[in-house]
Design a protein around this motif. Structure first.
Motif: not given
Length: 383
Positions: A92-93, A95-101, A123, A125, A383
């Motif tokens: 989760r960390s 994905l939150k940092r990279s913010q992928p689509r 999240l 996603i 998104k």
């Protein structure tokens, strides 16, 4: 796949490994590596392990399943649950940092990928599983989902990227809802790209060996079987040692069975066997040179059809999986040395055309249109 979608999406690729960085040759694109031991927090793992054991003990269903099936998997289930929950925070960390689509995975039912899917769902996603092998009618990670809950399963991908219509249809069958976990036929891009570029790693010794025989047979092995090569296959190898070269390809995830395979082949005392290069070279480089393919039930038999090569299935499980293709002689079945030799003769006599059209979508215009619909108009627009 990476190259194909580069026009649509900026990729960030992560590989989880056991503390060892794979050689650079493993990937031609930028790749991030993460130590598996850091991915799943050890303290949280122990805490979740206790919780998982306590929960499974309280419901008692696992013991009943073990009693009926004869399979002992409670400890494995506890380890898997503990790992997935302990790794959820790390996933989760990231994905939150990279913010992928979107998150794309190969073989979604690996514990690392379960953790990523669980985190991605929390999240919002979208997730996509990229087909890595045959998704047959008995593959329980893709079929027989008759009780899909409202909103779908938390650890199943939202979409399945399939090689062709056959795999897509197998996933669609017997489901109570098509609103979640949708399969889409988008092609096998390794196969498409290989047929265009033939990105071959030269191996002069290997090619010289192939040239010395008139008939080349590849046996694709399963993972860690008690009897990986049937006795009647070994018998035919001995009988054909002057005319047929037998290539054996170990399963990439096989560990325990490697020594068993080498022992069985070593006991034959013949010279018409090759296993080292056949297990190391790219699969399609090998298939391009073979006349016949053998397997217990490996999905390499489907990929071989893409090169016009027919297969002989030598295990009852394989017959159950591929019965329809055996009936139309796209595949053959053998359970003794006579039926194996007969099937080999039929294939070498070139009986009938090979049809791979339902297994592999190869039309790039259709693929581009569907990919645009999925990634641009659907996933990215949400998104």
């Amino acid at each position: 796949m990476y190259e194909f979608l580069a026009d649509y999406i900026d990729w960030s690729v992560t590989k989880i490994s056991n503390g060892k960085k794979p050689p650079e040759a493993d990937g031609f694109f930028p790749m991030n590596f993460m130590d598996l031991r850091l991915f799943a927090n050890p303290v949280k793992y122990i805490r979740h392990q206790r919780g998982a054991k306590k929960y499974l003990d309280s419901i008692g269903v696992v013991e009943e399943i073990e009693r009926r099936s004869g399979l002992i998997f409670k400890s494995l289930l506890i380890k898997s649950i503990s790992f997935i929950l302990a790794a959820h925070k790390s996933a989760r960390s990231i994905l939150k940092r990279s913010q992928p689509r979107a998150v794309a995975l190969v073989c979604y039912y690996h514990n690392v990928n379960f953790a990523y899917i669980n985190a991605a769902k929390s999240l919002g996603i979208p997730t996509v599983d990229i087909q890595h092998g045959k998704q047959g009618i008995y593959h329980l990670m893709y079929t027989h989902w008759s009780q899909i809950p409202e909103g779908g399963y938390r650890m199943l991908p939202d979409f399945f990227w399939n090689w062709g219509e056959n795999s897509k249809i197998n996933i669609q069958k017997g489901r109570n809802s098509l609103d979640y976990h949708q399969p889409i036929a988008l092609g096998n891009h390794w196969l498409i790209n290989w047929k265009k570029t033939r990105d071959i790693k030269p191996s002069l010794t290997y090619e010289k060996l192939l040239d010395a025989y008139s008939t080349i047979v590849l046996f694709s092995l399963q993972q860690d079987m008690e009897n990986p090569i049937p006795d009647f296959v070994l018998k035919v190898i001995e009988e054909t040692q002057h005319s047929v070269l037998w290539l054996f390809r170990l399963h990439p995830a096989q560990k325990i069975g490697n020594a068993k395979v080498r022992e069985m082949l070593g006991n034959l005392k013949v010279n018409n066997i090759e296993i080292k290069e056949s297990s190391a070279l790219p699969l399609y480089q090998i298939i391009e040179h073979i006349d016949i393919h053998l397997t217990n039930w490996s999905s390499v038999c489907i990929e071989a059809l893409g090169f016009g090569v027919k297969s002989i299935i030598v295990h009852a499980n394989g017959y159950d999986l591929y019965e329809e293709l055996i009936k139309v002689e796209q595949f053959f079945f053998a359970n003794d040395s006579n039926s194996l030799q007969s099937a080999m003769d039929k294939i070498l006599a070139d009986t009938g055309e090979v049809d791979a059209s339902t297994h592999f979508l190869m039309d790039m215009e259709i693929i581009k249109e569907r990919t645009t619909q999925l990634f641009i108009h659907r996933i990215l627009s949400e998104k």
